[in-house]
Design a protein around this motif. Sequence first.
Motif, mmCIF file in Angstrom:
data_model
loop_
_atom_site.group_PDB
_atom_site.id
_atom_site.type_symbol
_atom_site.label_atom_id
_atom_site.label_comp_id
_atom_site.label_asym_id
_atom_site.label_seq_id
_atom_site.Cartn_x
_atom_site.Cartn_y
_atom_site.Cartn_z
ATOM 1 N N UNK A 120 35.609 46.045 62.258
ATOM 2 C CA UNK A 120 36.726 46.745 61.943
ATOM 3 C C UNK A 120 37.914 46.050 61.109
ATOM 4 N N UNK A 121 38.103 44.830 61.365
ATOM 5 C CA UNK A 121 38.935 44.200 60.606
ATOM 6 C C UNK A 121 38.475 44.007 59.152
ATOM 7 N N UNK A 122 37.338 43.843 58.823
ATOM 8 C CA UNK A 122 36.700 43.544 57.633
ATOM 9 C C UNK A 122 36.378 45.125 56.708
ATOM 10 N N UNK A 123 36.465 45.983 57.508
ATOM 11 C CA UNK A 123 36.345 47.231 56.969
ATOM 12 C C UNK A 123 36.993 47.619 55.472
ATOM 13 N N UNK A 124 38.460 47.324 55.544
ATOM 14 C CA UNK A 124 39.130 47.540 54.318
ATOM 15 C C UNK A 124 38.851 46.589 53.268
ATOM 16 N N UNK A 125 38.384 45.564 53.568
ATOM 17 C CA UNK A 125 37.860 44.486 52.529
ATOM 18 C C UNK A 125 36.501 45.057 51.720
ATOM 19 N N UNK A 126 35.745 45.885 52.477
ATOM 20 C CA UNK A 126 34.513 46.655 51.854
ATOM 21 C C UNK A 126 35.009 47.819 50.901
ATOM 22 N N UNK A 127 35.882 48.472 51.593
ATOM 23 C CA UNK A 127 36.395 49.613 51.020
ATOM 24 C C UNK A 127 36.913 49.535 49.708
ATOM 25 N N UNK A 128 37.770 48.371 49.673
ATOM 26 C CA UNK A 128 38.453 47.900 48.279
ATOM 27 C C UNK A 128 37.546 47.078 47.408
ATOM 28 N N UNK A 129 36.547 46.535 48.028
ATOM 29 C CA UNK A 129 35.658 45.692 47.201
ATOM 30 C C UNK A 129 36.150 44.235 46.928
ATOM 31 N N UNK A 130 37.054 43.597 48.128
ATOM 32 C CA UNK A 130 37.886 42.431 47.971
ATOM 33 C C UNK A 130 36.913 41.336 48.481
ATOM 34 N N UNK A 131 35.940 41.268 49.067
ATOM 35 C CA UNK A 131 35.106 39.999 49.474
ATOM 36 C C UNK A 131 33.738 40.451 49.964
ATOM 37 N N UNK A 132 32.649 39.778 49.675
ATOM 38 C CA UNK A 132 31.205 39.746 50.050
ATOM 39 C C UNK A 132 30.669 38.553 50.714
ATOM 40 N N UNK A 133 29.616 38.572 51.454
ATOM 41 C CA UNK A 133 28.776 37.402 51.837
ATOM 42 C C UNK A 133 29.855 36.761 52.722
ATOM 43 N N UNK A 134 29.560 35.462 52.411
ATOM 44 C CA UNK A 134 30.275 34.263 53.235
ATOM 45 C C UNK A 134 31.783 34.435 53.055
ATOM 46 N N UNK A 135 32.384 34.622 51.950
ATOM 47 C CA UNK A 135 33.566 34.820 51.495
ATOM 48 C C UNK A 135 34.223 36.072 52.584
ATOM 49 N N UNK A 136 33.494 37.039 52.782
ATOM 50 C CA UNK A 136 33.904 37.985 53.684
ATOM 51 C C UNK A 136 34.132 37.665 55.175
ATOM 52 N N UNK A 137 33.031 36.913 55.695
ATOM 53 C CA UNK A 137 33.496 36.547 57.184
ATOM 54 C C UNK A 137 34.403 35.287 57.203
#
Length: 328
Positions: A120-137
């Motif tokens: 839930x917290x990370x969903x906006x990061x995916x939508x706007x392409x702000x972080x992936x992989x280890x950086x995402x978590x």
Amino acid sequence: MSDNNKEILVEVKDLTMNFPMFKGVFRRREVGSIRAVEGVSFTIRKGETLGLVGESGCGKTTTGKCILQLYHPTAGRIFFEGKDLCSLGRSDLRRIRSRMQVIFQDPYGSLNPRMTAGNIVGEPLKIHGLAEGARYWDRVEELLDMVGLNPAMANRYPHEFSGGQRQRIGIAKALAVSPSFIICDEPISALDVSIQAQIINLLEHLQQRLGLTFLFIAHDLSVVRHMSNRVAVMYLGRIVEIATSNDLYENPLHPYTQALLAAVPIPDPFVEAGREHTILQGEVPSPLNPPSGCRFHPRCPYMREECRQEEPKLKDQGGDHQVRCVLV
């Protein structure tokens, strides 16, 4: 730097939002419209909190949704960081939306029960392409820690959290895209009193740490006074008074504002017993057919004949204090 010299982040000019009403088997015949918001104007400066108060159904949440462009306004203009949101295309609006976020009233209904807290917290990061992989978590864990939740809880589902913890998840989600402006739509009204102070303190801490700007929508006038630099009072779709927090609470000029403040209990039985209470008569008129002239006149204890005929304008009283009343 004084508040008056700060740069304006949000400017709302003559905002109007009508919802058409339809009738018939196929609901094709328009029979009227709900005038939810009409002629609303205000500014919000960088780093400040503008409180927006009023009774249920007065247009507070509709105003917030228009600013976010979740509703396309019937009329008026909304500027954010100098850009007219009402004139932007879908792609341009999506880019600027990462700078504006919302914290919803209901922490039970605003979270997807099928998603974990981390997703839930990370969903906006995916939508706007702000972080992936280890950086995402890493970013998800940072956000959970920022709102006072243990990052080890990232794999839990919303039903495994208390109401206050769920609201913290909602706050973390709003912070994910590093916004500059957040609309807080009654963020504590669904929480226990013991938890409300914790969420208020968290919002204040985040505002100071991240330089956030808030539009704080609420019913609780004591909370609004504590949180807000300025306060706008709405009644039946219109702003009737707007002033700095201290000025509004110490010197309310509009009869509706006076009635609202008189309804706030004072935790001293002797003071409470001795002060005057303004009791409003009748019910709030329907926004389908608002009264002529001043919209508050059917319930105003000081009503004059001119109040029935003339729609008052917001008049400047000095010191960043404006009021919509012919008596002032």
